[in-house]
Write a protein that holds these residues in place. Structure first.
Motif, PDB file in Angstrom:
ATOM      1  N   ALA A 114      81.659  16.073  44.996  1.00  0.00           N
ATOM      2  CA  ALA A 114      81.636  16.717  43.680  1.00  0.00           C
ATOM      3  C   ALA A 114      82.858  16.357  42.842  1.00  0.00           C
ATOM      4  O   ALA A 114      82.931  16.714  41.675  1.00  0.00           O
ATOM      5  CB  ALA A 114      81.553  18.232  43.849  1.00  0.00           C
ATOM      6  N   THR A 115      83.831  15.649  43.427  1.00  0.00           N
ATOM      7  CA  THR A 115      85.050  15.318  42.691  1.00  0.00           C
ATOM      8  C   THR A 115      84.994  13.953  42.033  1.00  0.00           C
ATOM      9  O   THR A 115      85.910  13.584  41.307  1.00  0.00           O
ATOM     10  CB  THR A 115      86.276  15.371  43.621  1.00  0.00           C
ATOM     11  N   TYR A 116      83.961  13.165  42.287  1.00  0.00           N
ATOM     12  CA  TYR A 116      83.873  11.844  41.669  1.00  0.00           C
ATOM     13  C   TYR A 116      82.423  11.518  41.315  1.00  0.00           C
ATOM     14  O   TYR A 116      81.477  12.105  41.841  1.00  0.00           O
ATOM     15  CB  TYR A 116      84.432  10.766  42.598  1.00  0.00           C
ATOM     16  N   ALA A 117      82.268  10.568  40.400  1.00  0.00           N
ATOM     17  CA  ALA A 117      80.949  10.048  40.055  1.00  0.00           C
ATOM     18  C   ALA A 117      80.726   8.756  40.837  1.00  0.00           C
ATOM     19  O   ALA A 117      81.670   8.017  41.123  1.00  0.00           O
ATOM     20  CB  ALA A 117      80.854   9.780  38.557  1.00  0.00           C
ATOM     21  N   THR A 118      79.491   8.484  41.205  1.00  0.00           N
ATOM     22  CA  THR A 118      79.160   7.287  41.962  1.00  0.00           C
ATOM     23  C   THR A 118      78.373   6.330  41.080  1.00  0.00           C
ATOM     24  O   THR A 118      77.351   6.705  40.511  1.00  0.00           O
ATOM     25  CB  THR A 118      78.334   7.634  43.214  1.00  0.00           C
ATOM     26  N   LEU A 119      78.874   5.098  40.980  1.00  0.00           N
ATOM     27  CA  LEU A 119      78.205   4.070  40.180  1.00  0.00           C
ATOM     28  C   LEU A 119      77.629   3.020  41.128  1.00  0.00           C
ATOM     29  O   LEU A 119      78.365   2.331  41.835  1.00  0.00           O
ATOM     30  CB  LEU A 119      79.199   3.416  39.211  1.00  0.00           C
ATOM     31  N   TYR A 120      76.305   2.932  41.167  1.00  0.00           N
ATOM     32  CA  TYR A 120      75.610   1.944  41.985  1.00  0.00           C
ATOM     33  C   TYR A 120      75.377   0.697  41.130  1.00  0.00           C
ATOM     34  O   TYR A 120      74.727   0.767  40.091  1.00  0.00           O
ATOM     35  CB  TYR A 120      74.292   2.498  42.495  1.00  0.00           C
ATOM     36  N   VAL A 121      75.924  -0.418  41.579  1.00  0.00           N
ATOM     37  CA  VAL A 121      75.858  -1.669  40.819  1.00  0.00           C
ATOM     38  C   VAL A 121      75.038  -2.683  41.606  1.00  0.00           C
ATOM     39  O   VAL A 121      75.259  -2.861  42.810  1.00  0.00           O
ATOM     40  CB  VAL A 121      77.274  -2.233  40.574  1.00  0.00           C
ATOM     41  N   PHE A 122      74.102  -3.347  40.961  1.00  0.00           N
ATOM     42  CA  PHE A 122      73.301  -4.328  41.674  1.00  0.00           C
ATOM     43  C   PHE A 122      72.806  -5.419  40.734  1.00  0.00           C
ATOM     44  O   PHE A 122      72.707  -5.231  39.524  1.00  0.00           O
ATOM     45  CB  PHE A 122      72.110  -3.659  42.371  1.00  0.00           C
ATOM     46  N   ARG A 123      72.527  -6.565  41.334  1.00  0.00           N
ATOM     47  CA  ARG A 123      71.954  -7.697  40.594  1.00  0.00           C
ATOM     48  C   ARG A 123      70.735  -8.195  41.349  1.00  0.00           C
ATOM     49  O   ARG A 123      70.864  -8.677  42.487  1.00  0.00           O
ATOM     50  CB  ARG A 123      72.987  -8.815  40.449  1.00  0.00           C
ATOM     51  N   PRO A 124      69.547  -8.073  40.789  1.00  0.00           N
ATOM     52  CA  PRO A 124      68.333  -8.550  41.472  1.00  0.00           C
ATOM     53  C   PRO A 124      68.442 -10.035  41.796  1.00  0.00           C
ATOM     54  O   PRO A 124      68.950 -10.823  40.997  1.00  0.00           O
ATOM     55  CB  PRO A 124      67.230  -8.293  40.435  1.00  0.00           C
ATOM     56  N   GLY A 125      67.997 -10.405  42.994  1.00  0.00           N
ATOM     57  CA  GLY A 125      68.064 -11.805  43.402  1.00  0.00           C
ATOM     58  C   GLY A 125      67.037 -12.652  42.672  1.00  0.00           C
ATOM     59  O   GLY A 125      65.847 -12.341  42.671  1.00  0.00           O
ATOM     60  N   LYS A 126      67.503 -13.730  42.026  1.00  0.00           N
ATOM     61  CA  LYS A 126      66.629 -14.667  41.325  1.00  0.00           C
ATOM     62  C   LYS A 126      67.120 -16.090  41.552  1.00  0.00           C
ATOM     63  O   LYS A 126      68.311 -16.330  41.772  1.00  0.00           O
ATOM     64  CB  LYS A 126      66.602 -14.356  39.829  1.00  0.00           C
ATOM     65  N   PHE A 127      66.182 -17.057  41.468  1.00  0.00           N
ATOM     66  CA  PHE A 127      66.544 -18.449  41.706  1.00  0.00           C
ATOM     67  C   PHE A 127      67.364 -19.011  40.545  1.00  0.00           C
ATOM     68  O   PHE A 127      68.369 -19.682  40.752  1.00  0.00           O
ATOM     69  CB  PHE A 127      65.270 -19.291  41.902  1.00  0.00           C
ATOM     70  N   GLN A 190      72.286  -8.498  35.201  1.00  0.00           N
ATOM     71  CA  GLN A 190      71.512  -9.729  35.226  1.00  0.00           C
ATOM     72  C   GLN A 190      72.265 -10.811  34.461  1.00  0.00           C
ATOM     73  O   GLN A 190      73.379 -10.578  33.969  1.00  0.00           O
ATOM     74  CB  GLN A 190      70.120  -9.490  34.619  1.00  0.00           C
ATOM     75  N   ILE A 191      71.677 -11.986  34.363  1.00  0.00           N
ATOM     76  CA  ILE A 191      72.300 -13.079  33.628  1.00  0.00           C
ATOM     77  C   ILE A 191      71.202 -13.912  32.972  1.00  0.00           C
ATOM     78  O   ILE A 191      70.148 -14.136  33.570  1.00  0.00           O
ATOM     79  CB  ILE A 191      73.184 -13.948  34.558  1.00  0.00           C
TER      80      ILE A 191
END
Length: 225
Positions: A114-127, A190-191
């Motif tokens: 409860a003392t921090y926020a959680t940031l989930y970061v991800f990049r979908p795999g692409k060729f 993404q990119i």
């Protein structure tokens, strides 16, 4: 230190504990076995006991022990119960002390979360552009590298606005996150494909973000204070 009490023998054996990793530790004999046979005392003085924790859940943990090295042959494999097992009739066996320990552990975990926020970061795999990585900046400071198929977790310990940004070839991409303690946020990175590639940063709602995050290919873990 580990204190091993054996009431039937009126004996207390002390061991020095050294953690080798999150799930492996060694025990070095210190005292308490002076009444044991000489051969056993010599063995304890010469060797280390290595314990590997195999599985942990809210009811029990399982472990195995070896001599000197974790890869050596197992000399003991057993279970330590946090909550006692059910009786043969299927009724829960009362264990108020263990239950209170479990409740305290859950309370501490919930209080910390409860003392921090959680940031989930991800990049979908692409060729396309799979070999092109870039830095994610939090308030202008590099927080992690965004690679193809990555999955990372950032802990934001201060409430308030965070500026998330990234840049490759084209202009810098930015967005603002208003972080609140105890909340979870999902950032999809993404990119674009082209002569001048640039990142795409998108905040997703929890339902969509959680599902997409869990299907990312290469798990990792980072903490940001």
């Amino acid at each position: 230190m580990q204190r091993e009490q054996i009431p039937a023998k009126k004996e207390t054996v002390l061991w020095e504990v050294e953690w080798l990793s999150e799930c492996v530790y060694t025990l070095k004999y210190q005292s308490g076995a002076e009444n044991h046979p000489d051969a056993e005392q010599k063995f304890l003085a010469k060797h280390l006991l290595v314990t590997e924790i195999l599985e942990v859940n809210e009811n029990y943990l399982t472990f195995r022990s070896a001599v000197d090295k974790v890869k050596n042959s197992t000399i003991l494999q057993d279970t330590i119960w946090i909550k006692q097992r059910q009786s043969p009739g299927g009724k829960a066996v009362s264990n108020p002390n263990a239950d209170s320990i479990l409740a305290a552990r859950i309370h501490i975990r919930d209080s910390l979360e409860a003392t921090y926020a959680t940031l989930y970061v991800f990049r979908p795999g692409k060729f396309l552009n799979s070999l092109k990585n870039y830095n994610l900046l939090v308030n202008g400071e590099p927080a992690c590298v965004i690679s193809n198929g990555c999955r990372l977790i950032l802990k934001l310990h201060k409430a308030g606005a965070y500026r998330l940004s990234a840049k490759v070839d084209g202009p810098e991409q930015t967005l603002t996150l208003d972080a609140k303690p105890g909340e979870s946020y999902y950032l999809q990175c993404q990119i674009t494909w082209g002569v001048t590639s640039h990142p795409i940063l998108t905040m997703l709602d929890k339902t969509v973000g959680e599902g997409t995050f869990n299907t990312a290919e290469k798990p990792g873990l980072l903490h940001r204070e």
